[in-house]
Design a protein around this motif. Structure first.
Motif, PDB file in Angstrom:
ATOM      1  N   GLY A  19       0.816  -1.211   0.000  1.00 30.92           N
ATOM      2  CA  GLY A  19       0.000   0.000   0.000  1.00 30.92           C
ATOM      3  C   GLY A  19       0.847   1.257   0.000  1.00 30.92           C
ATOM      4  O   GLY A  19       0.549   2.231  -0.699  1.00 30.92           O
ATOM      5  N   GLN A  20       1.946   1.256   0.777  1.00 31.60           N
ATOM      6  CA  GLN A  20       2.823   2.430   0.822  1.00 31.60           C
ATOM      7  C   GLN A  20       3.655   2.564  -0.445  1.00 31.60           C
ATOM      8  O   GLN A  20       3.993   3.675  -0.863  1.00 31.60           O
ATOM      9  CB  GLN A  20       3.719   2.361   2.055  1.00 31.60           C
ATOM     10  CG  GLN A  20       2.972   2.549   3.360  1.00 31.60           C
ATOM     11  CD  GLN A  20       1.978   3.701   3.284  1.00 31.60           C
ATOM     12  OE1 GLN A  20       2.367   4.858   3.111  1.00 31.60           O
ATOM     13  NE2 GLN A  20       0.682   3.402   3.388  1.00 31.60           N
ATOM     14  N   PHE A  21       3.999   1.442  -1.069  1.00 30.75           N
ATOM     15  CA  PHE A  21       4.689   1.502  -2.370  1.00 30.75           C
ATOM     16  C   PHE A  21       3.782   2.152  -3.417  1.00 30.75           C
ATOM     17  O   PHE A  21       4.209   3.015  -4.195  1.00 30.75           O
ATOM     18  CB  PHE A  21       5.090   0.100  -2.815  1.00 30.75           C
ATOM     19  CG  PHE A  21       5.708   0.064  -4.198  1.00 30.75           C
ATOM     20  CD1 PHE A  21       6.944   0.641  -4.434  1.00 30.75           C
ATOM     21  CD2 PHE A  21       5.040  -0.550  -5.252  1.00 30.75           C
ATOM     22  CE1 PHE A  21       7.510   0.613  -5.706  1.00 30.75           C
ATOM     23  CE2 PHE A  21       5.596  -0.577  -6.520  1.00 30.75           C
ATOM     24  CZ  PHE A  21       6.837   0.001  -6.745  1.00 30.75           C
ATOM     25  N   LEU A  22       2.494   1.757  -3.421  1.00 27.42           N
ATOM     26  CA  LEU A  22       1.527   2.356  -4.349  1.00 27.42           C
ATOM     27  C   LEU A  22       1.310   3.830  -4.032  1.00 27.42           C
ATOM     28  O   LEU A  22       1.152   4.662  -4.936  1.00 27.42           O
ATOM     29  CB  LEU A  22       0.196   1.600  -4.284  1.00 27.42           C
ATOM     30  CG  LEU A  22       0.222   0.139  -4.727  1.00 27.42           C
ATOM     31  CD1 LEU A  22      -1.157  -0.497  -4.557  1.00 27.42           C
ATOM     32  CD2 LEU A  22       0.677   0.014  -6.177  1.00 27.42           C
ATOM     33  N   SER A  23       1.330   4.169  -2.743  1.00 31.04           N
ATOM     34  CA  SER A  23       1.184   5.566  -2.337  1.00 31.04           C
ATOM     35  C   SER A  23       2.358   6.405  -2.835  1.00 31.04           C
ATOM     36  O   SER A  23       2.177   7.545  -3.296  1.00 31.04           O
ATOM     37  CB  SER A  23       1.080   5.650  -0.808  1.00 31.04           C
ATOM     38  OG  SER A  23       0.849   6.972  -0.384  1.00 31.04           O
ATOM     39  N   LEU A  24       3.561   5.837  -2.776  1.00 32.38           N
ATOM     40  CA  LEU A  24       4.736   6.534  -3.304  1.00 32.38           C
ATOM     41  C   LEU A  24       4.643   6.727  -4.812  1.00 32.38           C
ATOM     42  O   LEU A  24       5.056   7.766  -5.354  1.00 32.38           O
ATOM     43  CB  LEU A  24       6.002   5.749  -2.954  1.00 32.38           C
ATOM     44  CG  LEU A  24       6.555   5.965  -1.544  1.00 32.38           C
ATOM     45  CD1 LEU A  24       7.636   4.934  -1.243  1.00 32.38           C
ATOM     46  CD2 LEU A  24       7.117   7.370  -1.404  1.00 32.38           C
ATOM     47  N   GLY A 242       0.138  -3.000  -9.545  1.00 34.26           N
ATOM     48  CA  GLY A 242       0.150  -3.388  -8.137  1.00 34.26           C
ATOM     49  C   GLY A 242      -1.206  -3.368  -7.468  1.00 34.26           C
ATOM     50  O   GLY A 242      -1.430  -4.096  -6.492  1.00 34.26           O
ATOM     51  N   VAL A 243      -2.126  -2.547  -7.989  1.00 39.21           N
ATOM     52  CA  VAL A 243      -3.453  -2.416  -7.372  1.00 39.21           C
ATOM     53  C   VAL A 243      -4.191  -3.754  -7.259  1.00 39.21           C
ATOM     54  O   VAL A 243      -4.727  -4.079  -6.184  1.00 39.21           O
ATOM     55  CB  VAL A 243      -4.306  -1.372  -8.128  1.00 39.21           C
ATOM     56  CG1 VAL A 243      -5.790  -1.512  -7.783  1.00 39.21           C
ATOM     57  CG2 VAL A 243      -3.839   0.038  -7.778  1.00 39.21           C
ATOM     58  N   MET A 254      -8.695  -0.896   2.056  1.00 39.37           N
ATOM     59  CA  MET A 254      -7.297  -0.754   2.439  1.00 39.37           C
ATOM     60  C   MET A 254      -6.528   0.032   1.384  1.00 39.37           C
ATOM     61  O   MET A 254      -5.647   0.842   1.707  1.00 39.37           O
ATOM     62  CB  MET A 254      -6.665  -2.138   2.633  1.00 39.37           C
ATOM     63  CG  MET A 254      -5.216  -2.113   3.072  1.00 39.37           C
ATOM     64  SD  MET A 254      -4.986  -1.319   4.677  1.00 39.37           S
ATOM     65  CE  MET A 254      -3.238  -1.586   4.917  1.00 39.37           C
ATOM     66  N   LEU A 255      -6.846  -0.178   0.116  1.00 37.72           N
ATOM     67  CA  LEU A 255      -6.193   0.564  -0.964  1.00 37.72           C
ATOM     68  C   LEU A 255      -6.417   2.063  -0.797  1.00 37.72           C
ATOM     69  O   LEU A 255      -5.469   2.855  -0.834  1.00 37.72           O
ATOM     70  CB  LEU A 255      -6.725   0.095  -2.322  1.00 37.72           C
ATOM     71  CG  LEU A 255      -6.331   0.955  -3.535  1.00 37.72           C
ATOM     72  CD1 LEU A 255      -4.828   0.913  -3.759  1.00 37.72           C
ATOM     73  CD2 LEU A 255      -7.069   0.484  -4.781  1.00 37.72           C
ATOM     74  N   LEU A 260      -3.969   7.622   1.326  1.00 37.16           N
ATOM     75  CA  LEU A 260      -4.043   8.865   2.097  1.00 37.16           C
ATOM     76  C   LEU A 260      -2.657   9.377   2.471  1.00 37.16           C
ATOM     77  O   LEU A 260      -2.459  10.571   2.685  1.00 37.16           O
ATOM     78  CB  LEU A 260      -4.867   8.655   3.371  1.00 37.16           C
ATOM     79  CG  LEU A 260      -6.375   8.421   3.211  1.00 37.16           C
ATOM     80  CD1 LEU A 260      -7.014   8.229   4.570  1.00 37.16           C
ATOM     81  CD2 LEU A 260      -7.038   9.563   2.470  1.00 37.16           C
ATOM     82  N   THR A 261      -1.664   8.469   2.551  1.00 43.09           N
ATOM     83  CA  THR A 261      -0.314   8.889   2.951  1.00 43.09           C
ATOM     84  C   THR A 261       0.466   9.522   1.799  1.00 43.09           C
ATOM     85  O   THR A 261       1.583  10.005   2.019  1.00 43.09           O
ATOM     86  CB  THR A 261       0.490   7.687   3.486  1.00 43.09           C
ATOM     87  OG1 THR A 261       0.587   6.687   2.449  1.00 43.09           O
ATOM     88  CG2 THR A 261      -0.171   7.079   4.703  1.00 43.09           C
ATOM     89  N   SER A 262      -0.102   9.539   0.599  1.00 47.30           N
ATOM     90  CA  SER A 262       0.628  10.104  -0.546  1.00 47.30           C
ATOM     91  C   SER A 262       0.986  11.567  -0.319  1.00 47.30           C
ATOM     92  O   SER A 262       2.075  12.023  -0.704  1.00 47.30           O
ATOM     93  CB  SER A 262      -0.197   9.954  -1.826  1.00 47.30           C
ATOM     94  OG  SER A 262      -1.427  10.630  -1.719  1.00 47.30           O
ATOM     95  N   ASP A 263       0.092  12.324   0.329  1.00 48.57           N
ATOM     96  CA  ASP A 263       0.375  13.731   0.616  1.00 48.57           C
ATOM     97  C   ASP A 263       1.525  13.868   1.611  1.00 48.57           C
ATOM     98  O   ASP A 263       2.338  14.794   1.510  1.00 48.57           O
ATOM     99  CB  ASP A 263      -0.878  14.421   1.167  1.00 48.57           C
ATOM    100  CG  ASP A 263      -2.019  14.408   0.160  1.00 48.57           C
ATOM    101  OD1 ASP A 263      -1.813  14.882  -0.967  1.00 48.57           O
ATOM    102  OD2 ASP A 263      -3.105  13.904   0.498  1.00 48.57           O
ATOM    103  N   MET A 264       1.608  12.938   2.565  1.00 53.08           N
ATOM    104  CA  MET A 264       2.693  12.984   3.537  1.00 53.08           C
ATOM    105  C   MET A 264       4.042  12.651   2.881  1.00 53.08           C
ATOM    106  O   MET A 264       5.063  13.258   3.188  1.00 53.08           O
ATOM    107  CB  MET A 264       2.428  12.004   4.686  1.00 53.08           C
ATOM    108  CG  MET A 264       1.303  12.415   5.612  1.00 53.08           C
ATOM    109  SD  MET A 264      -0.331  12.309   4.859  1.00 53.08           S
ATOM    110  CE  MET A 264      -1.361  12.281   6.296  1.00 53.08           C
ATOM    111  N   TRP A 265       4.031  11.671   1.956  1.00 49.21           N
ATOM    112  CA  TRP A 265       5.262  11.352   1.228  1.00 49.21           C
ATOM    113  C   TRP A 265       5.725  12.545   0.399  1.00 49.21           C
ATOM    114  O   TRP A 265       6.929  12.806   0.282  1.00 49.21           O
ATOM    115  CB  TRP A 265       5.061  10.146   0.320  1.00 49.21           C
ATOM    116  CG  TRP A 265       4.915   8.832   1.024  1.00 49.21           C
ATOM    117  CD1 TRP A 265       3.866   7.977   0.964  1.00 49.21           C
ATOM    118  CD2 TRP A 265       5.869   8.213   1.902  1.00 49.21           C
ATOM    119  NE1 TRP A 265       4.084   6.867   1.761  1.00 49.21           N
ATOM    120  CE2 TRP A 265       5.311   6.983   2.339  1.00 49.21           C
ATOM    121  CE3 TRP A 265       7.131   8.575   2.367  1.00 49.21           C
ATOM    122  CZ2 TRP A 265       5.974   6.138   3.204  1.00 49.21           C
ATOM    123  CZ3 TRP A 265       7.797   7.724   3.243  1.00 49.21           C
ATOM    124  CH2 TRP A 265       7.217   6.519   3.657  1.00 49.21           C
ATOM    125  N   ALA A 266       4.758  13.278  -0.155  1.00 50.62           N
ATOM    126  CA  ALA A 266       5.089  14.473  -0.930  1.00 50.62           C
ATOM    127  C   ALA A 266       5.777  15.515  -0.046  1.00 50.62           C
ATOM    128  O   ALA A 266       6.712  16.205  -0.478  1.00 50.62           O
ATOM    129  CB  ALA A 266       3.832  15.063  -1.561  1.00 50.62           C
TER     130      ALA A 266
END
Length: 362
Positions: A19-24, A242-243, A254-255, A260-266
């Protein structure tokens, strides 16, 4: 046994990591889109078009090589492709009318939609822990919104109401697309899903590119413009690949929570790559969303028991197999012939066993 069910299982850990890899990947597509916008390139449908072409070529080639019968009717994938393209188009279009803060907040609408659709259509039941995890994740995103407001990083946009309605419509379509993909991944075939999503997504995008003719003509192509364009398509291809895996492991809810963490990674990229200062509330938000994801993963789906989940997927697969069989009578005949041969062979074995028993008695 209780620790396995209540704690973080292997699938939960894999789901969190994927999920975090997809978010990145989503974060990278956002950064690449920003680079394109800085260069005056504003053609979202054209960017998505290359991604759909890659999906059609790669997964379509695999499907042709395997030469397996289709497990679902092709027109189901037409509808899914149309929904997916329009979801991307509506959300990207909304940035022209409303603020990025409003888009971030209203994009969360996809989460309750996914919960409702999976409960109603896929008969998914959720434990209280999962719902708590969802609330915690949304609370983390609300902190991000307050951080933007606190930093005075907010513009009203040219037409906020129109933009907000576009985001809500796009988020609803995203939910429909995610739930549809989850259904096909668990009941049909992942390669089949990706290949047809690529084919019909490319067709719909090609038709819609007509609206972007003027933007495409005005682009001065160079290495600086082509690299972000191609990079965006590659990142989207990896994301789409990956989805289905995450949907199979953890489901569409869960996806959406992971993204939601994509903004934090940015934010982290802004700090370390561009040496920008950000509000401290971003770090609090990142921690809250991460905690929500862990709580959601620990509270595994309550679907009676694993056997019943397997039976449900088998029934869905049988439904598609029956539809495929109706459209291919020769395949049906071959299958029934094989079954008859197996029955005859088993009858012969029974006869031999009986003869042996009689001889031993004598």
């Amino acid at each position: 046994m209780m620790n396995c069910q209540e704690g973080l299982s292997k699938n939960s850990v894999v789901g969190l990591g994927l999920g975090q890899f997809l978010s990145l990947l989503i974060t990278s597509t956002g950064l690449l889109s920003s680079e394109l916008a800085k260069k005056g390139i504003n053609a979202p449908t054209s960017q998505s078009f290359l991604n759909y072409i890659l999906l059609a070529l790669v997964y379509g080639g695999i499907m042709l090589y395997r030469r397996k019968a289709l497990k679902a009717k092709w027109y189901y994938y037409v509808l899914l492709g149309l929904v997916d393209v329009e979801a991307n188009f509506l959300v990207v279009k909304a940035y022209q009318y409303t603020s990025i803060t409003s888009v971030m907040l209203l994009d969360c609408w996809s989460i309750p939609c996914v919960l409702l659709f999976t409960w109603f259509f896929l008969k998914t039941k959720y434990r209280f822990k999962k719902l708590v995890g969802v609330v915690i994740c949304i609370a983390g995103l609300v902190i991000v919104i307050f951080s933007d407001v606190h930093s005075a990083d907010r513009a009203s946009g040219s037409n906020p109401i129109k933009g907000d309605l576009l985001v809500i419509a796009g988020a609803t379509l995203y939910a429909v697309s995610n739930v549809g993909e989850e259904f096909f991944v668990k009941s049909a075939d992942r390669v089949e899903l990706m290949s047809f999503l690529g084919i019909f997504g490319a067709i719909v995008s090609a038709v819609q590119i007509i609206l972007e003719r003027s933007e495409l003509k005005s682009i001065h192509w160079s290495a600086g413009a082509a690299l972000p364009f191609v990079g965006f398509s590659v990142a989207m291809f990896l994301f789409y690949s990956g989805v289905p895996i995450l949907l199979k492991i953890s489901g569409s809810t869960m996806l959406n929570l992971s993204l939601l963490t994509s903004d934090m990674w940015a934010v982290l990229i802004r700090i370390f790559a561009y040496h920008e200062k950000v509000d401290w509330m971003y770090f609090v938000a990142f921690a809250v969303v991460t905690a929500g994801l862990i709580v959601y993963s620990v509270g595994d789906k309550m679907e009676e028991n694993p056997a019943e989940v397997g039976d449900e997927e088998v029934e869905q697969s049988k439904h598609f197999d029956e539809e495929a069989g109706m459209s291919n009578p020769d395949h049906n005949f071959a299958s029934s012939s094989a079954v008859e041969k197996d029955e005859l062979a088993s009858n012969d074995d029974l006869k031999k066993e009986r003869r042996k028993k009689i001889l031993t008695k004598k």
